[in-house]
Design a protein around this motif. Structure first.
Motif, mmCIF file in Angstrom:
data_model
loop_
_atom_site.group_PDB
_atom_site.id
_atom_site.type_symbol
_atom_site.label_atom_id
_atom_site.label_comp_id
_atom_site.label_asym_id
_atom_site.label_seq_id
_atom_site.Cartn_x
_atom_site.Cartn_y
_atom_site.Cartn_z
ATOM 1 N N SER A 7 94.868 -30.956 122.011
ATOM 2 C CA SER A 7 93.913 -29.828 121.793
ATOM 3 C C SER A 7 94.240 -28.489 121.105
ATOM 4 O O SER A 7 93.896 -28.175 120.215
ATOM 5 N N TRP A 8 95.361 -28.229 121.683
ATOM 6 C CA TRP A 8 95.801 -26.877 121.088
ATOM 7 C C TRP A 8 96.355 -26.649 119.757
ATOM 8 O O TRP A 8 96.395 -26.108 118.928
ATOM 9 N N LEU A 9 96.562 -28.186 119.237
ATOM 10 C CA LEU A 9 96.905 -28.080 117.884
ATOM 11 C C LEU A 9 95.792 -28.291 116.876
ATOM 12 O O LEU A 9 96.022 -28.071 115.769
ATOM 13 N N ARG A 10 94.715 -28.937 117.285
ATOM 14 C CA ARG A 10 93.734 -29.151 116.606
ATOM 15 C C ARG A 10 93.105 -27.831 115.919
ATOM 16 O O ARG A 10 92.826 -26.832 116.710
ATOM 17 N N PRO A 11 92.623 -27.761 114.365
ATOM 18 C CA PRO A 11 92.185 -26.581 113.952
ATOM 19 C C PRO A 11 90.757 -26.439 114.307
ATOM 20 O O PRO A 11 90.182 -27.512 114.683
ATOM 21 N N LYS A 12 90.189 -25.246 114.152
ATOM 22 C CA LYS A 12 88.876 -24.910 114.769
ATOM 23 C C LYS A 12 88.069 -25.835 113.326
ATOM 24 O O LYS A 12 86.938 -26.516 114.005
ATOM 25 N N ASP A 13 88.478 -25.846 112.340
ATOM 26 C CA ASP A 13 87.838 -26.744 111.348
ATOM 27 C C ASP A 13 88.599 -27.850 111.023
ATOM 28 O O ASP A 13 89.443 -28.154 110.431
ATOM 29 N N GLY A 202 110.010 -29.613 111.764
ATOM 30 C CA GLY A 202 111.227 -29.837 112.766
ATOM 31 C C GLY A 202 110.834 -31.154 113.637
ATOM 32 O O GLY A 202 110.130 -31.788 113.192
ATOM 33 N N VAL A 203 111.519 -31.119 114.643
ATOM 34 C CA VAL A 203 111.551 -32.188 115.609
ATOM 35 C C VAL A 203 111.136 -31.651 116.974
ATOM 36 O O VAL A 203 111.675 -30.749 117.208
ATOM 37 N N ILE A 204 109.993 -32.242 117.637
ATOM 38 C CA ILE A 204 109.564 -31.955 119.007
ATOM 39 C C ILE A 204 109.791 -33.154 119.844
ATOM 40 O O ILE A 204 109.302 -34.245 119.444
ATOM 41 N N SER A 205 110.331 -33.154 120.935
ATOM 42 C CA SER A 205 110.633 -34.027 121.746
ATOM 43 C C SER A 205 109.799 -33.715 123.119
ATOM 44 O O SER A 205 109.800 -32.685 123.337
ATOM 45 N N PHE A 218 99.304 -36.248 116.227
ATOM 46 C CA PHE A 218 100.022 -35.109 116.690
ATOM 47 C C PHE A 218 100.572 -34.583 115.428
ATOM 48 O O PHE A 218 100.427 -33.497 115.220
ATOM 49 N N THR A 219 101.211 -35.413 114.613
ATOM 50 C CA THR A 219 102.012 -34.878 113.365
ATOM 51 C C THR A 219 100.995 -34.636 112.307
ATOM 52 O O THR A 219 101.027 -33.719 111.611
ATOM 53 N N ALA A 220 99.719 -35.289 112.241
ATOM 54 C CA ALA A 220 98.594 -34.820 111.382
ATOM 55 C C ALA A 220 97.860 -33.676 111.888
ATOM 56 O O ALA A 220 97.716 -32.859 111.085
ATOM 57 N N ASP A 221 97.864 -33.349 112.990
ATOM 58 C CA ASP A 221 97.322 -32.122 113.373
ATOM 59 C C ASP A 221 98.187 -31.030 113.147
ATOM 60 O O ASP A 221 97.820 -29.914 112.940
ATOM 61 N N LYS A 224 97.936 -30.057 109.775
ATOM 62 C CA LYS A 224 96.774 -29.319 109.348
ATOM 63 C C LYS A 224 96.766 -27.853 109.766
ATOM 64 O O LYS A 224 96.462 -26.908 109.176
ATOM 65 N N LYS A 225 97.584 -28.009 110.996
ATOM 66 C CA LYS A 225 97.360 -26.184 111.442
ATOM 67 C C LYS A 225 98.625 -25.460 110.875
ATOM 68 O O LYS A 225 98.529 -24.316 110.843
ATOM 69 N N TYR A 226 99.710 -26.051 110.722
ATOM 70 C CA TYR A 226 100.852 -25.184 110.396
ATOM 71 C C TYR A 226 101.428 -25.506 109.088
ATOM 72 O O TYR A 226 102.385 -24.734 108.383
ATOM 73 N N GLY A 227 100.805 -26.582 108.172
ATOM 74 C CA GLY A 227 101.293 -27.063 106.938
ATOM 75 C C GLY A 227 102.812 -28.003 106.826
ATOM 76 O O GLY A 227 102.892 -28.339 105.719
ATOM 77 N N GLY A 228 103.713 -27.705 107.878
ATOM 78 C CA GLY A 228 104.778 -28.224 107.839
ATOM 79 C C GLY A 228 104.762 -29.538 108.217
ATOM 80 O O GLY A 228 103.831 -30.383 108.783
ATOM 81 N N ASP A 229 105.954 -30.370 108.252
ATOM 82 C CA ASP A 229 106.193 -31.682 108.627
ATOM 83 C C ASP A 229 106.940 -31.530 109.935
ATOM 84 O O ASP A 229 108.048 -30.959 110.125
ATOM 85 N N VAL A 230 106.518 -32.644 111.008
ATOM 86 C CA VAL A 230 107.132 -32.555 112.412
ATOM 87 C C VAL A 230 107.323 -33.815 112.840
ATOM 88 O O VAL A 230 106.379 -34.818 112.283
ATOM 89 N N THR A 231 108.258 -34.269 113.400
ATOM 90 C CA THR A 231 108.502 -35.556 114.021
ATOM 91 C C THR A 231 108.421 -35.312 115.533
ATOM 92 O O THR A 231 109.014 -34.738 116.082
ATOM 93 N N LEU A 232 107.674 -36.174 116.111
ATOM 94 C CA LEU A 232 107.575 -36.397 117.471
ATOM 95 C C LEU A 232 108.037 -37.427 118.159
ATOM 96 O O LEU A 232 108.023 -38.753 117.929
ATOM 97 N N LEU A 233 109.455 -37.024 119.222
ATOM 98 C CA LEU A 233 110.227 -38.031 119.750
ATOM 99 C C LEU A 233 110.175 -38.017 121.318
ATOM 100 O O LEU A 233 109.931 -37.045 121.809
#
Length: 402
Positions: A7-13, A202-205, A218-221, A224-233
């Motif tokens: 939830s901390w990733l989800r934008p207010k809008d 970056g990459v988050i594990s 997670f990657t979609a949120d 939306k929040k930071y504009g970058g691409d992230v990979t969840l491992l």
């Protein structure tokens, strides 16, 4: 796995749009169709055309005596036309129009406004894209304006840049379309790279395993929040930033310089005039300007002046010419030195030397000075060095120091 930690990733809008659009670096540039006027949106093309047009527009022109060397203006009715080519343009604007059309379209079309006696009172430039030039079997050219009017060779002065087998001149822009589009693509990628450099990617594990649907959420949120691409491992709760290229990278800088230099070479504008060092070495401003005039400006002005002379002057001893003095004389120190040496050598009069250095004439300054005679050479048979390093006439008994 509980989803509330996301939830901390989800934008207010929730409807917030991603930051920017992605521009693919893989753009096909083969057989591109680039409209000449659109090419001016490229900074290098615009700078090159502007440098040439500004330089030529500042050069004085006049009807001159073709039998005399140098720029020798004469009193002629045509000079009035050269001072004010038409009622809506100054001579500076007129010359700029000629050069820019020649560089971008490869063709210049000037309509001659004439009196009933055939005297030309105005020269009105047409926009090249609006003119279609054709040639008959006899070799006569006609010029059809898109407005419906057709003009003859007597009414139109047609100046061409690069001449091939076609009736019209070749456009430098059209011939270099792929190179210009390639430069535009590089600029677009640099813009995207600059914009994306501030995005967190970056990459988050994490310790636990993540279902595919939650990883996608997670990657979609994150995007939306930071504009970058992230990979969840799965694996150790760390964040590893991705290294991004930026316009400051050495490879990017070198590629940008190469594209600028290649486009500039098409217009024969030295990279130094675009504030880009290309390795050329000039001992002074005079040498730099002289090289630019000889290789770039002189061929351009010669083409324009000869075509205008052919169309407007019937006297073979008269022609229209540009005065290159201001462009070729260079910096004041070098010019003053040349003027002084030329005066002392008897090559120039005092007033000619003062004019070269940018000073006004003075009374009595129209006479040449006699060049100093060179001293008689000294014979080595009469003079030589003695043991003390001194010199004197040689005698049968040794040296005299008198």
């Amino acid at each position: 796995m509980a989803g509330n930690w996301l939830s901390w990733l989800r934008p207010k809008d929730e409807s917030a749009a991603p930051m920017g659009m992605y521009i693919s670096p893989y753009v096909s540039i083969k057989n591109v169709n680039l409209e000449p006027q659109d090419a001016l949106k490229n900074p290098t093309v615009f700078a090159c055309v502007n440098v040439l047009a500004e330089t030529v527009s500042q050069m004085p022109w006049s009807t001159v005596d073709a039998t005399k060397a140098g720029f020798a203006p004469v009193d002629h009715d045509l000079n009035k036309l050269l001072r004010r080519p038409n009622s809506s343009m100054t001579r500076v604007e007129f010359k700029k129009k000629i050069v820019s059309d020649l560089m971008v379209y490869g063709n210049v079309y000037l309509l001659k406004i004439m009196t009933s006696q055939g005297r030309v009172t105005e020269l009105v430039p047409f926009d090249p894209p609006k003119i279609k030039c054709t040639i008959s079997m006899s070799g006569a050219r006609t010029f059809h304006h898109e407005g419906g009017r057709t003009y003859s060779e007597r009414e139109i002065i047609h100046i061409r840049d690069f001449i091939s087998l076609d009736v019209t001149g070749l456009s430098r822009v059209e011939q270099a379309a792929e190179l210009i589009v390639q430069a535009n693509t590089l600029d677009s990628n640099l813009t995207r790279s600059t914009r994306d450099s501030s995005k967190l990617s970056g990459v988050i594990s994490v310790a636990e395993s993540v279902p595919p649907e939650q990883a996608a959420a997670f990657t979609a949120d994150w995007k939306k929040k930071y504009g970058g691409d992230v990979t969840l491992l799965g694996g150790g709760a760390t964040y590893t930033p991705m290294t991004k290229s930026s316009p400051a990278d050495s490879e990017t800088q070198e590629l940008t310089k190469l594209e600028i230099a290649r486009i500039a070479s098409i217009f024969r504008v030295p990279s130094a005039f675009l504030e880009l060092y290309d390795g050329s070495k000039y001992s002074n401003l005079s040498q730099k300007n002289s090289s630019f005039y000889r290789d770039s400006i002189s061929p351009l002005t010669k083409n324009i002046s000869e075509k205008l002379s052919q169309a407007l002057i019937t006297d073979p001893d008269k022609e229209i010419a540009f005065d290159p003095t201001e462009l070729t004389k260079g910096d004041l120190a070098a010019t003053t030195k040349i003027a002084n040496e030329s005066f002392n050598a008897g090559i120039l009069t005092l007033n000619e030397a003062r004019n070269l250095a940018g000073y006004s004439a003075v009374d009595g300054g129209d006479k040449f000075v006699e060049a100093p005679k060179s001293p008689e050479p000294t014979s080595h048979n009469d003079y030589d060095a003695n043991s003390t390093g001194q010199y004197g006439p040689r005698t049968s008994e040794g040296y005299s120091n008198e």
